[in-house]
Design a protein around this motif. Structure first.
Motif, short mmCIF file in Angstrom:
data_model
loop_
_atom_site.label_atom_id
_atom_site.label_comp_id
_atom_site.label_asym_id
_atom_site.label_seq_id
_atom_site.Cartn_x
_atom_site.Cartn_y
_atom_site.Cartn_z
N SER A 65 0.81 -1.22 0.00
CA SER A 65 0.00 0.00 0.00
C SER A 65 0.84 1.27 0.00
N ALA A 83 -1.69 -3.01 4.43
CA ALA A 83 -2.42 -3.22 3.17
C ALA A 83 -3.88 -3.55 3.44
N VAL A 84 -4.15 -4.29 4.51
CA VAL A 84 -5.52 -4.67 4.86
C VAL A 84 -6.34 -3.44 5.22
N HIS A 94 -5.74 -0.37 4.31
CA HIS A 94 -5.90 0.43 3.09
C HIS A 94 -7.05 -0.13 2.24
N GLU A 95 -7.11 -1.44 2.09
CA GLU A 95 -8.17 -2.05 1.28
C GLU A 95 -9.53 -1.82 1.92
N VAL A 105 -10.58 1.79 1.20
CA VAL A 105 -10.92 2.00 -0.21
C VAL A 105 -12.27 1.37 -0.54
N ARG A 106 -12.52 0.16 -0.05
CA ARG A 106 -13.76 -0.56 -0.38
C ARG A 106 -14.99 0.06 0.27
#
Length: 272
Positions: free
Chosen positions: A77, A104-105, A107-108, A111-112
């Motif tokens: 990320s 990264a988790v 960040h996802e 975003v979602r």
């Protein structure tokens, strides 16, 4: 006359124009580090290039050096402050592995959903925030990296307290049990009932206006061999349909748990 170094990127890149650079490597490294203006800041290479106005190849080379020297960390990320920088700032580099595994988790998740994603640990009777990622809504959420909130009235805190023995919960919470809003749980019997409901939901913790009246939150703990190590949450306003995003938070917590503690087996958390 002073000589100013000029460096160019290879032809065909977005930053192929010649630019005047700061004359020393120390100044260039400082320029990059200054772009990370908070412990939770996470930037891609392109964002660093735009912020510093350094050529892409120069920024990439310096970023690699800063990562090797642990001034920065790098994940899928983007780049974030590393162990050395966090230790200097007093924000606790001892949790760097946890932050990197969750980066990264989080960040996802953000975003979602467009909501604010948190990573926190238990610290006495409080939760302490290790990371916060969000868009425009983040400014309205009264949390900050390194900040604290009472564990008994946050979804993050309840998600972790649910997996502690009852006596440990009481030892932590009893000395500071107090009211934040009209919806705060201020009674130990009621708190234990709430923690029991969280266990029945396989770890899903909800909070609606218990810490701040205008905020709602759903969280799931990251559990190691010895118990809860941290928790991940999504935060929205008081009208957010938390049940809709709860499975995403549960999956995120499982993903980080598998990376950090591959021998731990958790049941799937689903909304009740």
């Amino acid at each position: 006359m002073a000589v100013v170094a000029i460096e160019t990127d290879s032809p065909g890149t977005d930053a192929s124009r010649d630019r005047a650079l700061p004359p020393s490597m120390v100044e260039r490294m400082t320029l990059i580090l200054d772009a990370f203006d908070a412990p939770s800041t996470r930037l891609t290479l392109e964002q660093v290039t735009r912020t510093t106005r350094l050529p892409r190849s120069t920024a990439h080379r310096i970023l690699d050096q800063l990562v090797r020297l642990r001034w920065l960390s790098h994940s899928s990320s983007g780049y974030a402050l590393g162990t050395r920088a966090l230790n200097l700032g007093g924000t606790g580099g001892s949790h760097l592995e946890l932050r990197e595994a969750a980066a990264a988790v989080l960040h996802e998740l953000q975003v979602r959903t467009g909501m604010v994603a948190h990573l926190a640990i238990l610290d006495g009777a409080d939760v302490r925030y290790l990371d916060k990622i969000g868009g425009r809504f983040a400014a309205t959420v009264p949390s900050r990296v390194g900040g604290r909130a009472p564990a008994q009235c946050t979804a993050l805190g309840k998600a972790m307290l649910a997996w502690l023995p009852a006596e440990q919960v009481e030892d932590r919470i009893m000395p500071t049990l107090g009211r934040q809003t009209s919806r705060t749980i201020c009674d130990l019997v009621a708190l234990h009932r709430e923690l029991g409901r969280i266990r029945e939901r396989n770890g899903l913790a909800f909070e609606r206006g218990e810490c701040f009246s205008e905020i709602s939150c759903v969280a799931v703990a990251i559990r190691g061999p010895e118990g809860p190590e941290a928790a991940i949450s999504l935060v929205g306003d008081a009208h957010t349909a938390l049940e809709r995003v709860a499975p995403l938070v549960a999956a995120a917590a499982r993903q980080v748990t598998r990376e950090l503690y591959p021998m731990v087996r958790l049941r799937t958390a689903e909304p009740a």
